[in-house]
Design a protein around this motif. Structure first.
Motif, PDB file in Angstrom:
ATOM      1  N   THR A  33      31.938  52.513  41.916  1.00  0.00           N
ATOM      2  CA  THR A  33      32.226  51.031  42.247  1.00  0.00           C
ATOM      3  C   THR A  33      32.708  50.283  40.987  1.00  0.00           C
ATOM      4  OG1 THR A  33      30.196  50.908  43.777  1.00  0.00           O
ATOM      5  CG2 THR A  33      30.987  48.814  42.587  1.00  0.00           C
ATOM      6  N   ILE A  34      34.062  50.026  41.071  1.00  0.00           N
ATOM      7  CA  ILE A  34      34.710  49.330  39.922  1.00  0.00           C
ATOM      8  C   ILE A  34      34.543  47.861  39.771  1.00  0.00           C
ATOM      9  CG2 ILE A  34      37.055  48.873  38.906  1.00  0.00           C
ATOM     10  CD1 ILE A  34      38.067  51.172  40.601  1.00  0.00           C
ATOM     11  N   ARG A  35      33.719  47.471  38.932  1.00  0.00           N
ATOM     12  CA  ARG A  35      33.631  45.863  38.744  1.00  0.00           C
ATOM     13  C   ARG A  35      34.460  45.302  38.162  1.00  0.00           C
ATOM     14  NH1 ARG A  35      28.876  45.731  42.098  1.00  0.00           N
ATOM     15  NH2 ARG A  35      27.449  47.587  41.550  1.00  0.00           N
ATOM     16  N   HIS A  36      34.922  44.038  38.591  1.00  0.00           N
ATOM     17  CA  HIS A  36      36.101  43.270  37.854  1.00  0.00           C
ATOM     18  C   HIS A  36      35.537  41.970  37.293  1.00  0.00           C
ATOM     19  CE1 HIS A  36      38.639  45.912  40.409  1.00  0.00           C
ATOM     20  NE2 HIS A  36      38.190  45.484  41.687  1.00  0.00           N
ATOM     21  N   ASP A  37      36.180  41.637  36.035  1.00  0.00           N
ATOM     22  CA  ASP A  37      35.734  40.746  35.606  1.00  0.00           C
ATOM     23  C   ASP A  37      36.221  39.445  36.384  1.00  0.00           C
ATOM     24  OD1 ASP A  37      35.893  38.185  33.534  1.00  0.00           O
ATOM     25  OD2 ASP A  37      35.578  39.915  32.034  1.00  0.00           O
ATOM     26  N   SER A  38      35.180  38.481  36.657  1.00  0.00           N
ATOM     27  CA  SER A  38      35.230  37.325  37.363  1.00  0.00           C
ATOM     28  C   SER A  38      36.306  36.234  36.743  1.00  0.00           C
ATOM     29  CB  SER A  38      33.918  36.430  37.535  1.00  0.00           C
ATOM     30  OG  SER A  38      33.378  36.223  36.260  1.00  0.00           O
ATOM     31  N   SER A  39      36.543  36.383  35.465  1.00  0.00           N
ATOM     32  CA  SER A  39      37.362  35.487  34.893  1.00  0.00           C
ATOM     33  C   SER A  39      38.848  36.072  35.302  1.00  0.00           C
ATOM     34  CB  SER A  39      37.387  35.323  33.564  1.00  0.00           C
ATOM     35  OG  SER A  39      37.567  36.799  32.805  1.00  0.00           O
ATOM     36  N   VAL A  40      39.151  37.476  35.584  1.00  0.00           N
ATOM     37  CA  VAL A  40      40.481  37.793  35.791  1.00  0.00           C
ATOM     38  C   VAL A  40      40.467  37.589  37.280  1.00  0.00           C
ATOM     39  CG1 VAL A  40      41.604  40.031  36.199  1.00  0.00           C
ATOM     40  CG2 VAL A  40      40.328  39.824  33.984  1.00  0.00           C
ATOM     41  N   ILE A  41      39.513  37.872  38.255  1.00  0.00           N
ATOM     42  CA  ILE A  41      39.646  37.628  39.514  1.00  0.00           C
ATOM     43  C   ILE A  41      40.062  36.449  39.871  1.00  0.00           C
ATOM     44  CG2 ILE A  41      38.491  37.552  41.662  1.00  0.00           C
ATOM     45  CD1 ILE A  41      39.197  40.358  41.059  1.00  0.00           C
ATOM     46  N   ASN A  42      39.343  35.385  39.281  1.00  0.00           N
ATOM     47  CA  ASN A  42      39.562  33.916  39.399  1.00  0.00           C
ATOM     48  C   ASN A  42      41.090  33.342  38.855  1.00  0.00           C
ATOM     49  OD1 ASN A  42      37.213  33.637  40.741  1.00  0.00           O
ATOM     50  ND2 ASN A  42      36.019  33.197  38.791  1.00  0.00           N
ATOM     51  N   SER A  43      41.634  34.281  38.108  1.00  0.00           N
ATOM     52  CA  SER A  43      42.924  34.039  37.590  1.00  0.00           C
ATOM     53  C   SER A  43      44.130  34.028  38.515  1.00  0.00           C
ATOM     54  CB  SER A  43      43.495  34.667  36.356  1.00  0.00           C
ATOM     55  OG  SER A  43      43.430  35.979  36.746  1.00  0.00           O
ATOM     56  N   TYR A  44      43.825  34.836  39.617  1.00  0.00           N
ATOM     57  CA  TYR A  44      44.810  34.808  40.603  1.00  0.00           C
ATOM     58  C   TYR A  44      44.534  33.767  41.634  1.00  0.00           C
ATOM     59  CZ  TYR A  44      45.598  39.475  38.783  1.00  0.00           C
ATOM     60  OH  TYR A  44      46.076  40.368  37.935  1.00  0.00           O
ATOM     61  N   GLU A  45      45.617  33.073  42.032  1.00  0.00           N
ATOM     62  CA  GLU A  45      45.675  31.991  42.981  1.00  0.00           C
ATOM     63  C   GLU A  45      45.236  32.228  44.474  1.00  0.00           C
ATOM     64  OE1 GLU A  45      48.721  28.613  44.923  1.00  0.00           O
ATOM     65  OE2 GLU A  45      49.442  29.729  43.094  1.00  0.00           O
ATOM     66  N   THR A  46      45.610  33.492  44.913  1.00  0.00           N
ATOM     67  CA  THR A  46      45.131  33.995  46.112  1.00  0.00           C
ATOM     68  C   THR A  46      44.475  35.331  46.228  1.00  0.00           C
ATOM     69  OG1 THR A  46      47.160  34.982  46.933  1.00  0.00           O
ATOM     70  CG2 THR A  46      46.788  32.836  47.280  1.00  0.00           C
ATOM     71  N   ILE A  47      43.673  35.796  47.294  1.00  0.00           N
ATOM     72  CA  ILE A  47      43.295  37.107  47.048  1.00  0.00           C
ATOM     73  C   ILE A  47      44.251  38.345  47.018  1.00  0.00           C
ATOM     74  CG2 ILE A  47      41.862  38.723  48.451  1.00  0.00           C
ATOM     75  CD1 ILE A  47      40.129  36.409  49.421  1.00  0.00           C
ATOM     76  N   ILE A  48      45.253  37.943  48.026  1.00  0.00           N
ATOM     77  CA  ILE A  48      46.244  38.892  48.038  1.00  0.00           C
ATOM     78  C   ILE A  48      47.188  39.237  46.695  1.00  0.00           C
ATOM     79  CG2 ILE A  48      48.560  39.402  49.151  1.00  0.00           C
ATOM     80  CD1 ILE A  48      46.001  39.837  50.714  1.00  0.00           C
ATOM     81  N   ASP A  49      47.156  38.128  45.966  1.00  0.00           N
ATOM     82  CA  ASP A  49      47.753  38.133  44.617  1.00  0.00           C
ATOM     83  C   ASP A  49      47.096  39.312  43.616  1.00  0.00           C
ATOM     84  OD1 ASP A  49      49.643  36.426  45.184  1.00  0.00           O
ATOM     85  OD2 ASP A  49      48.757  34.558  44.203  1.00  0.00           O
ATOM     86  N   GLN A  50      45.890  39.694  44.115  1.00  0.00           N
ATOM     87  CA  GLN A  50      45.257  40.603  43.292  1.00  0.00           C
ATOM     88  C   GLN A  50      45.728  41.969  43.452  1.00  0.00           C
ATOM     89  OE1 GLN A  50      40.979  40.059  44.201  1.00  0.00           O
ATOM     90  NE2 GLN A  50      41.114  37.672  44.244  1.00  0.00           N
ATOM     91  N   TYR A  51      46.275  42.130  44.452  1.00  0.00           N
ATOM     92  CA  TYR A  51      46.741  43.451  44.871  1.00  0.00           C
ATOM     93  C   TYR A  51      47.308  44.491  43.708  1.00  0.00           C
ATOM     94  CZ  TYR A  51      50.737  46.629  45.637  1.00  0.00           C
ATOM     95  OH  TYR A  51      51.711  47.556  45.358  1.00  0.00           O
ATOM     96  N   GLU A  52      48.196  44.182  42.824  1.00  0.00           N
ATOM     97  CA  GLU A  52      48.921  44.984  41.767  1.00  0.00           C
ATOM     98  C   GLU A  52      47.661  45.208  40.862  1.00  0.00           C
ATOM     99  OE1 GLU A  52      51.959  47.170  40.880  1.00  0.00           O
ATOM    100  OE2 GLU A  52      52.449  45.503  42.347  1.00  0.00           O
ATOM    101  N   PHE A  53      47.023  44.244  40.375  1.00  0.00           N
ATOM    102  CA  PHE A  53      45.760  44.561  39.371  1.00  0.00           C
ATOM    103  C   PHE A  53      44.797  45.543  40.146  1.00  0.00           C
ATOM    104  CE2 PHE A  53      41.244  43.166  38.739  1.00  0.00           C
ATOM    105  CZ  PHE A  53      41.300  43.406  37.408  1.00  0.00           C
ATOM    106  N   ARG A  54      44.297  45.454  41.175  1.00  0.00           N
ATOM    107  CA  ARG A  54      43.563  46.463  41.844  1.00  0.00           C
ATOM    108  C   ARG A  54      44.049  47.791  42.015  1.00  0.00           C
ATOM    109  NH1 ARG A  54      38.459  44.023  44.876  1.00  0.00           N
ATOM    110  NH2 ARG A  54      38.876  41.688  44.734  1.00  0.00           N
TER     111      ARG A  54
END
Length: 361
Positions: A33-54
């Protein structure tokens, strides 16, 4: 006879984490289970924008663990909020990617599952799949009628776990899933009770914000007239009412916690209210199972209890005491979603099932 070995990467994105696993056939060789820093996740405007990071995080994790992705046979992601489709394993195609990216049925982290699977697999020239997303819809026409002509009943439930557990139980019974009538109950943050008739879930309560038993976080079915009065009382905004139904409903609303272990501890300490509410939740689950047995006209081969709450022996006992006259009760606790995704892909690779094409209707 020599059996071909398939190596499958499975991906299950959550709101602040991404669960990944590598399976050699049915055997798990790596899970994390890869835990993501909430500040990093919240920096993306939409969920789909997180794709490249994930995607990069997944590939970096696999590299760090010494897992050579060139050895993969397929990549399978958690299905998201797509159009209603029948159960099964689907190849990720352009139409699916479009619906996941635009959030056809809503934005949710699970929408990233198919996208991540496709992007990683396409670079390796191997197939990508999703398996039994929450929008699996196999309802009989009669089950869609709510009684209120402006609202149709929807099929939104824990399809991945329900279908996977049903197949495992069928195998243990020496039968095919398509030969049995089962009532499968997922007991988690949400609770869904599915009537599985020969491989199809012909009726199930809407586990998102619809009907059925209340759960640790959800109110389930509530008296409609009283709810209307509350909505128009002027005391609440729409979002507040929705929050009270989903997220702050059920155990949270009554006892301030969604943790069944804490509730059981409260009961042992003599908390009478906790005991009554917990028993009421088991009572409502049993009542929903009884309804599902009527849907199947009493022809039920087994009742299956699964999900995290199925670890609670007292809770399971409370339910079983009320429904074991219908059929034998089989307890399969936990969710095992990564295993379920791997098994779905494996059935296709082995030619045991035909891969389905989205949207398929």
């Amino acid at each position: 006879m020599h059996q071909t070995e398939y190596r499958i990467l499975v991906i299950n994105p959550g709101s602040t984490s991404t669960k990944i696993g590598v399976f050699d056939n049915e055997l798990s060789v790596f899970e994390k289970t890869i835990r993501h820093d909430s500040s990093v996740i919240n920096s993306y405007e939409t969920i789909i924008d997180q794709y490249e990071f994930r995607k990069n995080t997944i590939l970096e994790t696999l590299d760090t663990e010494g897992i050579n992705i060139s050895k993969l046979s397929a990549v399978c992601g958690r299905g998201g909020l797509l159009r209603p489709i029948e159960g099964g394993t689907y190849a990720v195609n352009n139409k699916m990617l479009e619906d996941l990216r635009t959030g056809f049925s809503g934005q949710h982290a699970s929408n990233l599952g198919g996208i991540l699977a496709y992007e990683i697999a396409s670079g390796l020239n191997i197939p990508s799949f999703i398996v039994d997303p929450v929008v699996v819809d196999e309802l009989d026409p009669v089950a869609r009628i709510s009684g209120f002509s402006l609202i149709e009943r929807k099929s939104i439930f824990h399809a991945l776990n329900q279908k996977a557990v049903a197949r495992r139980v069928a195998k243990e019974l020496g039968k095919k899933y398509e030969e049995l009538n089962l009532i499968v109950t997922h007991l988690g943050g949400g609770i869904t009770v599915g009537a599985h008739k020969r491989g199809r879930v012909i009726d199930v309560n809407n586990g998102l914000h619809g009907d059925g038993p209340f759960s640790p976080e959800r109110a389930g079915t509530v008296p409609a007239g009283d709810l209307v009065d509350l909505c128009f009382s002027g005391d609440y905004y729409r979002e507040e009412i929705m929050k009270k139904l989903v997220g702050q409903g059920g155990l949270v609303g009554y006892l301030g916690t969604n943790d069944a272990v804490k509730v059981e501890k409260m009961i042992k300490q003599g908390n009478a209210k906790a005991k009554q509410v917990y028993e009421a939740m088991a009572y409502q689950v049993a009542k929903e199972i009884g309804s599902a047995s009527a849907v199947l006209a009493g022809k039920v081969d087994s009742i299956v209890l699964t999900g995290g709450l199925a670890y609670g022996k007292e809770f399971v006992h409370e339910i079983s005491e009320r429904i074991n006259w219908i059929a034998d009760v089989i307890v399969q606790p936990g969710e095992n979603e990564l295993q379920a995704l791997a098994e779905g892909a494996l059935r296709i690779l082995r030619g045991e099932e035909d891969v389905k094409e989205y949207p398929g209707r």
